[in-house]
Design an enzyme around this catalytic site. Structure first.
Site, PDB file in Angstrom:
ATOM      1  N   SER A 140      22.898  -2.171  39.425  1.00  0.00           N
ATOM      2  CA  SER A 140      21.835  -2.223  38.406  1.00  0.00           C
ATOM      3  C   SER A 140      20.502  -2.115  39.135  1.00  0.00           C
ATOM      4  O   SER A 140      20.429  -2.364  40.350  1.00  0.00           O
ATOM      5  CB  SER A 140      21.914  -3.580  37.688  1.00  0.00           C
ATOM      6  OG  SER A 140      20.739  -3.830  36.933  1.00  0.00           O
ATOM      7  N   TYR A 153      22.827 -12.754  37.341  1.00  0.00           N
ATOM      8  CA  TYR A 153      22.977 -11.295  37.292  1.00  0.00           C
ATOM      9  C   TYR A 153      22.291 -10.657  38.499  1.00  0.00           C
ATOM     10  O   TYR A 153      22.862  -9.806  39.186  1.00  0.00           O
ATOM     11  CB  TYR A 153      22.387 -10.791  35.976  1.00  0.00           C
ATOM     12  CG  TYR A 153      22.691  -9.357  35.640  1.00  0.00           C
ATOM     13  CD1 TYR A 153      23.882  -9.000  35.013  1.00  0.00           C
ATOM     14  CD2 TYR A 153      21.779  -8.341  35.930  1.00  0.00           C
ATOM     15  CE1 TYR A 153      24.154  -7.675  34.684  1.00  0.00           C
ATOM     16  CE2 TYR A 153      22.041  -7.023  35.608  1.00  0.00           C
ATOM     17  CZ  TYR A 153      23.240  -6.696  34.982  1.00  0.00           C
ATOM     18  OH  TYR A 153      23.496  -5.383  34.666  1.00  0.00           O
TER      19      TYR A 153
HETATM   20  P1  NAD Z   1      29.596  -3.236  27.999  1.00  0.00           P
HETATM   21  O1  NAD Z   1      29.533  -4.627  27.490  1.00  0.00           O
HETATM   22  O2  NAD Z   1      29.558  -2.106  27.010  1.00  0.00           O
HETATM   23  O3  NAD Z   1      30.896  -3.047  28.890  1.00  0.00           O
HETATM   24  C1  NAD Z   1      31.442  -4.063  29.680  1.00  0.00           C
HETATM   25  C2  NAD Z   1      32.899  -3.745  29.939  1.00  0.00           C
HETATM   26  O4  NAD Z   1      33.452  -4.780  30.771  1.00  0.00           O
HETATM   27  C3  NAD Z   1      33.755  -3.735  28.657  1.00  0.00           C
HETATM   28  O5  NAD Z   1      34.771  -2.758  28.785  1.00  0.00           O
HETATM   29  C4  NAD Z   1      34.362  -5.126  28.656  1.00  0.00           C
HETATM   30  O6  NAD Z   1      35.560  -5.227  27.903  1.00  0.00           O
HETATM   31  C5  NAD Z   1      34.610  -5.309  30.134  1.00  0.00           C
HETATM   32  N1  NAD Z   1      34.779  -6.717  30.520  1.00  0.00           N
HETATM   33  C6  NAD Z   1      34.013  -7.772  30.164  1.00  0.00           C
HETATM   34  N2  NAD Z   1      34.503  -8.906  30.708  1.00  0.00           N
HETATM   35  C7  NAD Z   1      35.615  -8.539  31.419  1.00  0.00           C
HETATM   36  C8  NAD Z   1      36.568  -9.246  32.203  1.00  0.00           C
HETATM   37  N3  NAD Z   1      36.492 -10.585  32.364  1.00  0.00           N
HETATM   38  N4  NAD Z   1      37.569  -8.555  32.771  1.00  0.00           N
HETATM   39  C9  NAD Z   1      37.682  -7.213  32.589  1.00  0.00           C
HETATM   40  N5  NAD Z   1      36.802  -6.487  31.875  1.00  0.00           N
HETATM   41  C10 NAD Z   1      35.793  -7.152  31.289  1.00  0.00           C
HETATM   42  O7  NAD Z   1      28.396  -3.149  29.027  1.00  0.00           O
HETATM   43  P2  NAD Z   1      27.823  -1.963  29.935  1.00  0.00           P
HETATM   44  O8  NAD Z   1      26.366  -1.926  29.739  1.00  0.00           O
HETATM   45  O9  NAD Z   1      28.605  -0.706  29.765  1.00  0.00           O
HETATM   46  O10 NAD Z   1      28.067  -2.578  31.380  1.00  0.00           O
HETATM   47  C11 NAD Z   1      28.842  -1.954  32.381  1.00  0.00           C
HETATM   48  C12 NAD Z   1      28.237  -2.244  33.746  1.00  0.00           C
HETATM   49  O11 NAD Z   1      26.953  -1.626  33.834  1.00  0.00           O
HETATM   50  C13 NAD Z   1      28.008  -3.740  34.014  1.00  0.00           C
HETATM   51  O12 NAD Z   1      28.397  -4.039  35.337  1.00  0.00           O
HETATM   52  C14 NAD Z   1      26.519  -3.896  33.850  1.00  0.00           C
HETATM   53  O13 NAD Z   1      26.008  -4.961  34.618  1.00  0.00           O
HETATM   54  C15 NAD Z   1      26.031  -2.557  34.348  1.00  0.00           C
HETATM   55  N6  NAD Z   1      24.681  -2.205  33.911  1.00  0.00           N
HETATM   56  C16 NAD Z   1      24.364  -2.096  32.591  1.00  0.00           C
HETATM   57  C17 NAD Z   1      23.056  -1.780  32.222  1.00  0.00           C
HETATM   58  C18 NAD Z   1      22.645  -1.639  30.779  1.00  0.00           C
HETATM   59  O14 NAD Z   1      21.420  -1.526  30.522  1.00  0.00           O
HETATM   60  N7  NAD Z   1      23.568  -1.587  29.832  1.00  0.00           N
HETATM   61  C19 NAD Z   1      22.090  -1.558  33.207  1.00  0.00           C
HETATM   62  C20 NAD Z   1      22.448  -1.699  34.538  1.00  0.00           C
HETATM   63  C21 NAD Z   1      23.735  -2.016  34.881  1.00  0.00           C
END
Ligand code: NAD
Length: 258
Positions: A140, A153
């Site tokens: 991130s 985080y």
């Molecule tokens: P999201 O909530 O749509 O997806 C999260 C995924 O992780 C889902 O498939 C969920 O079922 C799974 N998950 C949650 N807890 C779990 C567990 N205990 N075991 C296995 N799977 C689990 O969110 P996202 O935004 O797609 O996030 C994905 C990654 O991207 C994360 O690591 C997040 O930190 C990172 N990220 C997101 C953003 C943003 O703005 N959305 C920005 C930077 C980084």
């Protein structure tokens, strides 16, 4: 036989975007994450329709080290080496450091950092043996800079960037690369609570709440898309990208340039 690509947290959001791109690139995708049986069936059929090979689903809770060990060991023995490992599963919780619930700290460190260590250590021996591997850690902007109210985080994502560099150095001569992608705001369920909170604080619509988040941090004023992140992962898996390793690549509309 198609190369295997394990994408953690791929039932929604960024992980699903990555799974789509890798399926289109011809990988046999191993999906992971939570969801209702219907939602998971629909993800499996969508990913299956993009590739000639059937995707696999493992519903492992990645906060539990024993479950990870069991799942990866079963996967390796039934399907062979994982060629591409995308550590994407993650969660968010916001509160000031002196009010941060200890159990949320433990959960975020376990999922956003330790899970990537466990999958990496378990998948690496077979990658080394086949002299090919691509590890992509979805970190991130918070792996590079901090924001208030996100201590766990920010700590986990900085740790993930460190793990990326350490893994890259140890595998540099083995045709294995390990990189971190550092997205800015990407419109997924992970940031939905923050959008709703902003909308309610300012008494504005959700759409305006999203724009308020962007205007504070992301100079492009646009959300990153899950397709853009998926395509970057796909590129990092190509031979052309073999000399990109140990990098932390911001995809953040200019957030970390400030
Ligand atoms: P999201 O909530 O749509 O997806 C999260 C995924 O992780 C889902 O498939 C969920 O079922 C799974 N998950 C949650 N807890 C779990 C567990 N205990 N075991 C296995 N799977 C689990 O969110 P996202 O935004 O797609 O996030 C994905 C990654 O991207 C994360 O690591 C997040 O930190 C990172 N990220 C997101 C953003 C943003 O703005 N959305 C920005 C930077 C980084």
């Amino acid at each position: 036989m198609e190369k295997l690509a394990l994408v953690t947290g791929s039932t929604s959001g960024i992980g699903l975007g990555v799974a789509r791109s890798l399926a289109e690139a011809g990988y046999r995708v191993v999906l992971n994450g939570f969801g209702t049986p219907d939602a998971i069936d629909s993800v499996l059929s969508e990913i299956g329709s993009l590739s000639s090979s059937e995707p696999i689903y493992i519903g492992t809770d990645l906060t539990n080290v024993f479950s990870i060990e069991k799942a990866i060991s079963e996967l390796l023995s039934s399907e062979g080496p994982v060629s591409v490992l995308v550590n994407n599963a993650g969660m968010q919780y916001t509160a000031p450091v002196d009010e941060f619930p200890v159990e949320k700290w433990d959960q975020i460190i376990a999922l956003n950092l330790s899970a990537a260590f466990h999958t990496t250590r378990l998948c690496l021996p077979a990658m080394k043996e086949q002299r090919f591997g691509r590890i992509v850690n979805i970190a991130s902007v918070h792996g590079l800079v901090a924001s208030i109210n996100k201590p766990a985080y920010v700590a986990a994502k900085h740790g993930l960037v460190g793990l990326t560099k350490a893994t890259a150095l140890e595998t540099a001569e083995l045709n294995i690369t390990c990189n971190a992608i550092c997205p800015g705001w990407t419109h997924t369920s992970l940031i939905q609570t923050q959008i709703e909170q902003r909308a309610s604080d300012l008494n504005i619509s959700e759409e305006e709440g999203g724009r308020a988040l962007l205007s504070e941090k992301q100079p492009s004023q646009q959300f990153v898309t899950t397709d853009q992140l998926g395509e970057l992962v796909r590129f990092l898996c190509t031979d052309v990208a073999s000399q990109i390793t140990g990098a932390s690549l911001p995809v953040d509309g200019g957030w970390t340039a400030q």
